[in-house]
Design a protein around this motif. Structure first.
Motif, PDB file in Angstrom:
ATOM      1  N   ARG A   1      10.443   2.809   3.301  1.00 45.30           N
ATOM      2  CA  ARG A   1       9.878   1.571   3.866  1.00 45.30           C
ATOM      3  C   ARG A   1      10.403   1.338   5.283  1.00 45.30           C
ATOM      4  NH1 ARG A   1      10.494  -2.417  -1.242  1.00 45.30           N
ATOM      5  NH2 ARG A   1       8.597  -1.794  -2.327  1.00 45.30           N
ATOM      6  N   ALA A   2      11.708   1.553   5.476  1.00 46.31           N
ATOM      7  CA  ALA A   2      12.326   1.300   6.782  1.00 46.31           C
ATOM      8  C   ALA A   2      11.749   2.221   7.848  1.00 46.31           C
ATOM      9  CB  ALA A   2      13.839   1.472   6.688  1.00 46.31           C
ATOM     10  N   VAL A   3      11.558   3.508   7.528  1.00 43.33           N
ATOM     11  CA  VAL A   3      11.003   4.448   8.504  1.00 43.33           C
ATOM     12  C   VAL A   3       9.580   4.033   8.870  1.00 43.33           C
ATOM     13  CG1 VAL A   3      10.207   6.836   8.833  1.00 43.33           C
ATOM     14  CG2 VAL A   3      12.485   6.393   7.898  1.00 43.33           C
ATOM     15  N   LEU A   4       8.764   3.682   7.875  1.00 38.08           N
ATOM     16  CA  LEU A   4       7.381   3.285   8.149  1.00 38.08           C
ATOM     17  C   LEU A   4       7.331   1.989   8.965  1.00 38.08           C
ATOM     18  CD1 LEU A   4       4.462   4.144   7.680  1.00 38.08           C
ATOM     19  CD2 LEU A   4       4.465   2.748   5.602  1.00 38.08           C
ATOM     20  N   CYS A   5       8.175   1.023   8.623  1.00 37.46           N
ATOM     21  CA  CYS A   5       8.217  -0.243   9.382  1.00 37.46           C
ATOM     22  C   CYS A   5       8.669  -0.007  10.821  1.00 37.46           C
ATOM     23  CB  CYS A   5       9.143  -1.251   8.708  1.00 37.46           C
ATOM     24  SG  CYS A   5       8.474  -1.959   7.203  1.00 37.46           S
TER      25      CYS A   5
ATOM     26  N   MET B   1       5.939   8.917  -7.162  1.00 39.23           N
ATOM     27  CA  MET B   1       7.128   8.736  -6.325  1.00 39.23           C
ATOM     28  C   MET B   1       7.430   7.258  -6.158  1.00 39.23           C
ATOM     29  SD  MET B   1       6.169  11.315  -3.260  1.00 39.23           S
ATOM     30  CE  MET B   1       5.463  12.906  -3.584  1.00 39.23           C
ATOM     31  N   ARG B   2       8.641   6.989  -5.681  1.00 42.48           N
ATOM     32  CA  ARG B   2       9.048   5.602  -5.440  1.00 42.48           C
ATOM     33  C   ARG B   2       9.051   5.299  -3.946  1.00 42.48           C
ATOM     34  NH1 ARG B   2      13.881   3.745  -6.262  1.00 42.48           N
ATOM     35  NH2 ARG B   2      14.866   5.696  -5.719  1.00 42.48           N
ATOM     36  N   ALA B   3       8.791   4.038  -3.624  1.00 40.32           N
ATOM     37  CA  ALA B   3       8.918   3.567  -2.234  1.00 40.32           C
ATOM     38  C   ALA B   3      10.359   3.135  -2.049  1.00 40.32           C
ATOM     39  CB  ALA B   3       7.952   2.427  -1.958  1.00 40.32           C
ATOM     40  N   THR B   4      11.197   4.058  -1.621  1.00 40.32           N
ATOM     41  CA  THR B   4      12.613   3.749  -1.426  1.00 40.32           C
ATOM     42  C   THR B   4      12.786   2.867  -0.195  1.00 40.32           C
ATOM     43  OG1 THR B   4      12.981   5.680  -0.036  1.00 40.32           O
ATOM     44  CG2 THR B   4      13.259   5.981  -2.428  1.00 40.32           C
TER      45      THR B   4
ATOM     46  N   SER C   1       0.836  -1.202   0.000  1.00 43.48           N
ATOM     47  CA  SER C   1       0.000   0.000   0.000  1.00 43.48           C
ATOM     48  C   SER C   1       0.873   1.254   0.000  1.00 43.48           C
ATOM     49  CB  SER C   1      -0.988  -0.001   1.158  1.00 43.48           C
ATOM     50  OG  SER C   1      -0.332   0.136   2.391  1.00 43.48           O
ATOM     51  N   LEU C   2       2.038   1.193   0.652  1.00 48.25           N
ATOM     52  CA  LEU C   2       2.976   2.311   0.591  1.00 48.25           C
ATOM     53  C   LEU C   2       3.425   2.512  -0.852  1.00 48.25           C
ATOM     54  CD1 LEU C   2       4.861   4.466   1.821  1.00 48.25           C
ATOM     55  CD2 LEU C   2       6.527   2.640   2.198  1.00 48.25           C
ATOM     56  N   ASP C   3       3.807   1.412  -1.521  1.00 48.49           N
ATOM     57  CA  ASP C   3       4.224   1.493  -2.925  1.00 48.49           C
ATOM     58  C   ASP C   3       3.122   2.112  -3.778  1.00 48.49           C
ATOM     59  OD1 ASP C   3       6.517   0.218  -2.100  1.00 48.49           O
ATOM     60  OD2 ASP C   3       6.103  -1.664  -3.164  1.00 48.49           O
TER      61      ASP C   3
END
Length: 156
Positions: free
Chosen positions: A24-28, A17-20, A7-9
């Motif tokens: 992903r790491a910050v959200l996780c 934009m891209r899900a870098t 869903s982030l992607d």
């Protein structure tokens, strides 16, 4: 996880934009911690490095949080006089009670706050943003300790 990497992607792709790996790491990390300041997120990411993620510095964490909040994936509140505390937006169905004595943070149901917000809106036409709500006061333990200290002081 409250917000899946997919869903982030999709959310980022919809905005061009891209899900870098850093995003992903910050959200996780935020999902793991529940509530965190940018500084706490940076510490967590340094303590738990992922193979595909370059070390995140504090400015990267701040920029990522701003973007994720703009996308509606995270929200923030001010729990004290330091940096804002962030949480995954899907987890923002509560408000916070912050003890001035011990600093204890308690999550509580948003329903009583909704009733208060409705009464304020009816009387003043003001719409409250409950996603950022925190109440500061004294937890039961600190309140009792304060009472006990007052009783001792009055008996001197």
């Amino acid at each position: 996880m409250s917000v899946s990497p997919e869903s982030l992607d999709a959310t980022l792709r919809a905005r061009g934009m891209r899900a870098t790996p850093q995003r992903r790491a910050v959200l996780c990390a935020l999902d793991e911690l529940g509530h965190a300041t940018p500084e706490q997120l940076e510490e967590h990411l340094r303590a738990h490095p992922a193979d595909d993620v370059p070390a995140a510095n504090l400015s990267t964490v701040y920029r990522t949080l701003e973007l994720l909040e703009e996308l509606g994936l995270v929200s923030h509140t001010h729990l004290n006089h330091t940096a804002p505390t962030y949480q995954v937006a899907a987890h923002a169905d509560h408000f916070h009670l912050v003890c001035r004595g011990c600093g204890r943070l308690t999550e509580t149901d948003l329903e009583p706050a909704r009733a208060l917000a409705a009464a304020i809106e009816a009387e003043h036409g003001f719409t409250a943003d409950l996603a950022h709500l925190s109440l500061h006061g004294w937890c039961a333990d600190c309140r009792e300790a304060n009472r006990a200290a007052e009783r001792l002081h009055h008996h001197d």
